[in-house]
Design an enzyme around this catalytic site. Structure first.
Site, PDB file in Angstrom:
ATOM      1  N   ARG A  54       0.866  -1.186   0.000  1.00  0.00           N
ATOM      2  CA  ARG A  54       0.000   0.000   0.000  1.00  0.00           C
ATOM      3  C   ARG A  54       0.903   1.237   0.000  1.00  0.00           C
ATOM      4  NH1 ARG A  54      -5.408   0.213   1.648  1.00  0.00           N
ATOM      5  NH2 ARG A  54      -5.190  -1.842   2.631  1.00  0.00           N
ATOM      6  N   SER A  81      -8.440  -6.050 -10.309  1.00  0.00           N
ATOM      7  CA  SER A  81      -9.893  -5.916 -10.212  1.00  0.00           C
ATOM      8  C   SER A  81     -10.406  -5.556 -11.593  1.00  0.00           C
ATOM      9  CB  SER A  81     -10.294  -4.838  -9.192  1.00  0.00           C
ATOM     10  OG  SER A  81      -9.904  -3.557  -9.630  1.00  0.00           O
TER      11      SER A  81
END
Length: 436
Positions: free
Chosen positions: A289, A364
């Site tokens: 992240r 995704s």
């Protein structure tokens, strides 16, 4: 944004979608009320403006009669009074028209603001609930097992002289990093492999802007619920994008595009920026992240009738790319409450991360139906020649985060990392070896 016709004709369907998302379903009634007020205000405005045109003609006629009488040398007292009264009436009507126009504009702005708060209508079958309410669609491969104690990706990256978080923090602050040596080659090789794969499947490669105007960021749906996650350059009123999806969504804004040969497929390569607001304390170690990363993103414009089939194709291409890096993963159908506003359905592919003992998102793919294109006014011609809103879809082909899965799953007892066979030609190495 959603089609107001759907909301008017089937408000219960929109409310059900809002409930599944865990969002405010009372917005539906608020929008219907605002829509009614807007349409009433517009109707009154148009009606009075029509009267204004009629009165303007009367003023013109009165002035014509007055001027003609003057030329004939007649007594024009009565005509002057009539002309003055006509001008007075016209001025009063003009003020009313201006006031009603302002009211109609205000009502329309209220309506638009409320409508933009409603998430896209979820597709039948999307699980209701939040982040933990996904359903597992498929598991591919088994979790990687070792006969030694595995290292995490950062420890591996440091041994390989591939990742330098310490100097990244020194230069950019927390959540910044350097990819060095084989780390840089690994990332570039991965992206090049993805690009070659996309071109092979008919995608047009695009190097996209990382800075976009507010109307494009808003149109793509990234300034509604998650504006705090976006970097803004206030002095220039521009935004740094967190995905090339934003720029590609704006590429055909205010255009009618030709889909007669099938979907328009683009693959965008960009540096992406995310503030990671609200992630304090989460994934602070390594490059899972971070604030800046590279990403290769598929983006498609198609006929809305083809959108669900195209969504499956995007997922299929993601599966092929994951097969190339030889990691175990699972596919989840993301729950409605974990969808961004533009997405009607989203599938995530999550790779197994051995040292965390869990799956983490690598890709995704989202079907945004007509949500983005409606905001950005992107249309296509039907076979009958009618102009209609297109559907947009997106899907990840590779990102910096993939290095986490590659390093951890392919590590060897001596601290080296095997490069997957399909990736090796793009990296120039079969094995990445520790640097003493």
């Amino acid at each position: 944004m959603i089609d107001i016709k759907v909301l008017r004709e089937d408000p219960e369907r929109v409310k059900a979608s809002q409930r599944a998302r865990g969002a405010d379903e009372s917005l539906v009634d608020q929008i219907l009320s605002a829509d009614s007020a807007r349409r009433t205000a517009l109707s009154h405005f148009e009606e009075l403006r029509s009267q204004q045109k009629s009165v303007s003609k009367q003023v013109g006629a009165a002035m014509g009669q007055l001027n003609a009488a003057r030329k004939r040398g007649e007594d024009v007292t009565a005509l002057e009074q009539q002309a003055e009264q006509a001008r007075t009436d016209a001025a009063a009507l003009a003020a009313q028209v201006k006031s009603l126009e302002a009211q109609a504009t205000e009502q329309s702005a209220t309506f638009e603001t409320l409508l933009k708060k409603v998430g896209n209508l979820i597709i039948d079958g999307v699980p209701a609930g939040g982040e933990d309410d996904y359903t597992v669609r498929e598991v591919v491969g088994s979790p990687t097992e070792f006969d030694f104690e595995p290292l995490d990706h950062l420890a591996l990256g440091e041994r390989l002289a591939a990742i330098d978080m310490e100097r990244g923090a020194k230069v950019g602050g927390s959540r910044f990093y350097f990819l060095t040596g084989v780390g840089a080659r690994l990332e570039l090789g991965l992206l090049q492999m993805g690009l070659a794969f996309a071109v092979e499947h008919g995608f047009t490669p695009m190097i996209t802007p990382s800075l976009v105007r507010p109307d494009i960021m808003t149109g793509a749906g990234f300034l509604d619920e998650h504006a705090d996650e976006v970097y803004r350059l206030e002095a220039d009123d521009l935004y740094l994008t967190g995905t090339s999806e934003v720029a590609l969504a704006g590429y055909h804004a205010d255009e009618i595009i030709d889909l007669s040969q099938g979907p328009r497929r683009y693959v965008g390569w960009s540096t992406c920026y995310r503030r990671e607001a609200g992630s304090h304390g989460k994934d602070t170690r390594g490059i899972i992240r971070v604030h800046q990363f590279q990403k290769l993103e598929m983006f498609v414009y198609c006929d809305p009738a083809q959108a669900e089939a195209e969504h499956e194709r995007l997922l299929g291409w993601e599966r092929e790319m994951l097969a190339k890096i030889e990691v175990p993963y699972r596919i989840i159908d993301t729950a409605a409450g974990d969808l961004g506003n533009p997405a009607a359905r989203k599938f995530d592919c999550e790779a197994w991360v051995p040292t965390q003992g869990r799956y983490r998102e690598l890709t995704s793919t989202s079907n945004c139906t007509t949500y983005q294109a409606r905001r950005l006014n992107t249309r296509f011609r039907t076979d009958e020649g009618k102009s209609e809103i297109v559907a947009t879809l997106n899907g990840t082909l590779a990102t910096t985060r993939w290095l986490v899965a590659i390093l951890e799953n392919h590590q060897q007892a001596d601290g080296s990392v095997r490069v997957p066979a399909a990736l090796a030609p793009f990296v120039g190495e079969d094995v990445l070896k520790p640097v003493s």
